[in-house]
Scaffold this active site. Structure first.
Site, PDB file in Angstrom:
ATOM      1  N   PHE A   1      98.813  60.631  59.341  1.00  8.96           N
ATOM      2  CA  PHE A   1     100.056  61.028  58.673  1.00  8.96           C
ATOM      3  C   PHE A   1     100.384  62.499  58.864  1.00  8.96           C
ATOM      4  O   PHE A   1     101.534  62.918  58.740  1.00  8.96           O
ATOM      5  CB  PHE A   1      99.981  60.679  57.181  1.00  8.96           C
ATOM      6  CG  PHE A   1      99.247  61.668  56.313  1.00  8.96           C
ATOM      7  CD1 PHE A   1      99.942  62.593  55.549  1.00  8.96           C
ATOM      8  CD2 PHE A   1      97.862  61.657  56.231  1.00  8.96           C
ATOM      9  CE1 PHE A   1      99.272  63.492  54.727  1.00  8.96           C
ATOM     10  CE2 PHE A   1      97.188  62.545  55.417  1.00  8.96           C
ATOM     11  CZ  PHE A   1      97.891  63.477  54.667  1.00  8.96           C
ATOM     12  N   LYS A   2      99.383  63.305  59.197  1.00 10.51           N
ATOM     13  CA  LYS A   2      99.631  64.743  59.386  1.00 10.51           C
ATOM     14  C   LYS A   2     100.621  65.004  60.516  1.00 10.51           C
ATOM     15  O   LYS A   2     101.264  66.059  60.548  1.00 10.51           O
ATOM     16  CB  LYS A   2      98.310  65.459  59.663  1.00 10.51           C
ATOM     17  CG  LYS A   2      97.220  65.235  58.624  1.00 10.51           C
ATOM     18  CD  LYS A   2      97.578  65.830  57.293  1.00 10.51           C
ATOM     19  CE  LYS A   2      96.524  65.544  56.228  1.00 10.51           C
ATOM     20  NZ  LYS A   2      95.286  66.276  56.395  1.00 10.51           N
ATOM     21  N   ASP A   3     100.766  64.060  61.438  1.00  8.80           N
ATOM     22  CA  ASP A   3     101.727  64.238  62.533  1.00  8.80           C
ATOM     23  C   ASP A   3     103.151  64.394  62.015  1.00  8.80           C
ATOM     24  O   ASP A   3     103.977  65.080  62.636  1.00  8.80           O
ATOM     25  CB  ASP A   3     101.687  63.043  63.496  1.00  8.80           C
ATOM     26  CG  ASP A   3     100.423  62.997  64.331  1.00  8.80           C
ATOM     27  OD1 ASP A   3      99.916  64.070  64.700  1.00  8.80           O
ATOM     28  OD2 ASP A   3      99.944  61.887  64.608  1.00  8.80           O
TER      29      ASP A   3
END
Length: 497
Positions: free
Chosen positions: A113-115
């Site tokens: 999810f950090k993308d």
């Protein structure tokens, strides 16, 4: 114009570009909006037929008022492309029951999810350089518990005018996460393990940010520090986007009626992801309860239930390593708002955390916390059981972190009887944690080779292995540095001066 202040000195006032460029306030506080922008149901309904990128632009326009509309659109469209994200519209909602909607945030280049934030942050930061007229090289320091590091490296690799150093706990990430970071290409990036845990890495980075002597040396060489961790507002605001968009998408799909309340459940360690959902509610999104899901490192669960934050406890390495955290940085932003923006109180609490490892919030804050949040946790055994149960129930494969959230949500539902529809943040591809996921699905199929386990898991589930993970086995290891946690500043100095 939207301006930002520090949680530890609300007399400070900076623009969005200055906040993003600086990363953290010089007093050690975190930048927050002086006033939360407001949206209404009509505003959200107007976004129903828009793409994710178009929704992102509209949200960012509310927060980044010193950026032009053209600059914001350019940042968004460079960050969120079909080539980078393996999804029809960047994120997807998967319904696994009448009440449970998994918000799949892991379709990006590093399968986490950090993308969603770290593809956009480099665009926001390099634009901030232009807006502020700075000509310094930006040196970005990152502490990671696994996913942030690779996502930041991928977002900033070969970005002109930047250099990045990533620190990770030597024994605190999964083999796949370590392999992703240590094979990272890019002329401007370095990766270094530290002998310690994530909290040690995070504390070390914050200490470096506060090192005035090192900052002066940096300035003399035309360099300045910034952060790609969620302490940087430019990391947090992209996360607000996907919570606004997810509510809009549920309306667009006819899953909810306009204005219907929806709960949100998030697996979190550093509190940034769930804080973004809370900020969306503060803007006007009709969210109900926020269900904060922790693993065995359950400092947040205890805090939400008692109002006492106490990091003086055992640290556990778990099957959900991105949540193996005992110092939750973004909690400071929440407490600043819930205390009535009392910067003196924030300084008192966080000074106590630094000196004594604990603090207790006021009764009024405790009441606000209990109204908005529910805290629960899940150990490795229940994590594995949840992966198995969800796969058996609906042939859906979830990773270890998402499983923590599903288990805690189901505990919450059983305890309260609340059947409100709930968005559950799905934060990583199951293939990033293939060994633990396959073991949970069918332990008899396990092999000693992690890459073979990827293939077995794909065969069992019918879900294709993300190509960026399948190709890791053939990539050369480029980063092997290890340092003591006490020598992080020395390492940084050696790399950039």
């Amino acid at each position: 114009m939207m301006r930002y202040t520090s949680t530890r000195d609300n007399q400070k006032s900076v623009t969005a570009a200055q906040a993003i460029l600086q990363g953290i306030s010089t007093d050690g506080g975190l930048f927050v909006p002086e006033k939360m922008p407001q949206i209404d149901l009509a505003w959200m309904q107007a976004l129903c037929d828009k793409s994710y990128n178009q929704r992102a632009v509209e949200v960012l326009k509310l927060f980044l008022t010193d950026y032009s509309d053209e600059q914001i659109a350019t940042c968004v469209n460079k960050a969120y492309t079909a080539e980078k994200f393996n999804a029809d519209d960047m994120v997807e909602l998967a319904r696994i029951s009448d009440q449970e909607y998994l918000l799949e945030l892991w379709r990006g280049p590093t399968c986490a999810f950090k993308d969603m934030a770290l593809q956009l942050l480099p665009q926001l930061l390099t634009t901030a350089v232009k807006i502020t007229g700075s000509d310094d090289e930006i040196v970005i320091l990152v502490a990671t518990s696994g996913d942030t590091g690779k996502a930041a490296l991928e977002g900033f690799k070969d970005v002109a005018g930047t250099k990045m150093l990533v620190f990770y706990p030597v024994d605190g990430v999964s083999p796949m996460q370590k392999r992703q970071m240590c094979t990272q290409e890019g002329s401007n990036v370095r990766v270094c393990a530290i002998k310690g845990n994530f909290d040690d890495a995070q504390t070390g980075v914050k200490t470096i940010f506060g090192n005035k002597e090192l900052a002066a040396e940096m300035a003399a060489h035309g360099k300045k520090f910034s952060s790609a961790n969620s302490i940087n507002w430019g990391r947090l605001v992209p996360q607000v986007i996907y919570y606004v968009s997810s509510y809009v998408q549920l309306m667009a799909d006819g899953e909810i009626t306009p204005g219907e309340k929806v709960n949100v459940c998030v697996p979190t360690g550093n509190f940034g992801n769930i804080l973004a959902a809370y900020y969306a509610k503060c803007m006007g999104v009709p969210f109900g309860k926020f269900i904060c899901a922790s693993n065995k490192n359950n400092v947040l669960t205890d805090f939400l239930r008692t109002g006492i934050y106490d990091r003086n406890r055992n640290f556990y390495a778990t099957s959900s390593p991105s949540m193996d955290i005992l110092i939750s940085s973004n909690l400071e932003r929440l407490l600043y708002k819930m205390s009535g923006e009392d910067d003196a109180q924030i300084n008192t609490w966080f000074d106590a955390l630094k000196k004594e490892g604990r603090y207790e919030v006021s009764d009024s804050v405790k009441e606000k916390l209990s109204t908005e949040f529910y805290g629960g946790f899940c150990d490795d055994a229940d994590t594995a059981k949840t992966i198995h149960d969800v796969f058996t129930e609906c042939s859906y494969l979830c990773d270890t972190h998402t499983a923590v959230a599903v288990k805690v949500y189901r505990d919450y539902k059983a305890e309260t009887g609340d059947t409100t529809k709930t968005i559950i943040a799905s934060t990583a591809s199951p293939y990033k944690f293939a060994n633990d996921v396959l073991k949970a699905v069918d332990e008899s199929l396990m092999t000693d080779d992690e890459y073979e386990n990827l293939a077995v898991l794909s065969k069992v589930s019918g879900v294709e292995i993300p190509k960026q993970l399948a190709s890791l086995k053939e990539k050369a290891v480029l980063h092997t540095d290890v340092t003591e946690k006490e020598k992080m500043a020395e390492y940084v100095r050696g790399q950039i001066l």
